[in-house]
Design an enzyme around this catalytic site. Structure first.
Site, short mmCIF file in Angstrom:
data_model
loop_
_atom_site.label_atom_id
_atom_site.label_comp_id
_atom_site.label_asym_id
_atom_site.label_seq_id
_atom_site.Cartn_x
_atom_site.Cartn_y
_atom_site.Cartn_z
CE LYS A 29 -16.49 -6.24 -94.43
NZ LYS A 29 -16.79 -4.80 -94.27
CG HIS A 63 -13.66 -9.23 -93.76
ND1 HIS A 63 -13.64 -8.71 -92.50
CD2 HIS A 63 -12.95 -8.36 -94.53
CE1 HIS A 63 -12.95 -7.58 -92.48
NE2 HIS A 63 -12.52 -7.34 -93.70
CG HIS A 105 -7.54 -5.09 -94.93
ND1 HIS A 105 -7.94 -6.37 -95.25
CD2 HIS A 105 -8.66 -4.41 -94.57
CE1 HIS A 105 -9.25 -6.46 -95.10
NE2 HIS A 105 -9.72 -5.29 -94.69
#
Length: 273
Positions: A135, A160, A184
């Protein structure tokens, strides 16, 4: 050798004394009390062999100690790199850093609850500390936007994970953080991003982070809305357990929170001046 004089007083003559060399230095001595002289060649050769083996053992122990110290220093350096990356993101977006710390703590608590070893616990913790590192490349106007994101803005945010992988894959770290970070936001049914991975194709560490990330994000304040509470967050996990979220990670998360785990709201203030 003052000790040799003491041995002579205790044992008397004759004595056989031979140094034990290790790495070019004398590390000790072999002293034998002899029944007679001279010492047979075979026994003298055996004593020399014993000294050589002892010297090798000393040298190996020293090398193991040196390697352990070198590994410790490398480990500390790696942790320092992760800390630096976190501080770099903090300069851009302090909110995200607080989120990362909370996610790291929850993921580690889940791993500990599940009986995973210290290596796994450490890996999910440090992956949690940098899971949103990408980010740092996202414009602040999007990261801190108080309203709902547009479709284009959301697509930028979704990148990101890829940006985090690009940053972390350039660093030689003792944990596979880049691979964990890029996964993730994957779901075990294949509906996640960026690759649509399914099931065991998603590494276990990323499956733990996915659950911890969602629970923290829903329960805590966001730039565009107040926190919805831990009840709402756990409801999300229960509803999508086995489809989006790994069943084991989901259960461990609910157990940890049921045992009293709570996010530290002070983490959001650590990097705000």
């Amino acid at each position: 050798m003052p000790w040799a004089d003491s041995l002579l007083e205790i044992w008397g003559e004759p004595l056989f004394v031979q140094p034990v060399y290790s790495g070019g230095a004398v590390m000790g001595w072999l002293a034998l009390r002899l029944p007679s002289v001279p010492l047979p060649h075979s026994e003298e050769a055996f004593a020399a062999m014993f000294c050589d083996l002892a010297g090798s053992a000393f040298y190996r122990e020293k090398r193991v100690s040196m390697m352990a110290e070198a590994n410790r220093m490398l480990d500390e350096a790696a942790k320092g790199v992760v800390g630096i990356l976190g501080h770099a993101l903090a300069m851009k977006d302090p909110y995200t850093v607080g989120h990362q710390i909370n996610v790291a703590n929850l993921a580690q608590a889940m791993a500990k609850r599940g009986g995973y070893d210290e290596t796994f616990q450490e890996t999910v913790y440090y992956a949690g500390l940098v899971h949103d590192l990408g980010k740092i490349t996202i414009p602040s106007s999007i990261l801190s936007k108080p309203g709902i994101l547009s479709e284009i803005e959301f697509s930028i945010i979704r990148n990101h994970a890829l940006y985090g992988w690009e940053i972390l894959s350039s660093a030689d770290l003792p944990w596979p953080l880049a691979d964990i970070v890029i996964q993730h936001h994957e779901h075990i049914d294949g509906s996640g991003y960026p690759f649509g991975l399914k099931g065991d194709a998603i590494c276990r560490e990323a499956r733990f982070l996915s659950v911890a990330d969602v629970v923290e994000a829903i329960s805590s304040d966001r730039p565009y809305r107040p926190g919805l509470g831990i009840g709402k967050a756990l409801g999300e996990i229960r509803e999508n357990r086995g489809s989006w979220y790994d069943p084991e990670a989901s259960d461990l998360c609910m157990e940890v929170i049921g045992d009293g785990f709570a996010f530290d709201t002070e983490n959001y203030k650590l990097f705000i001046q």
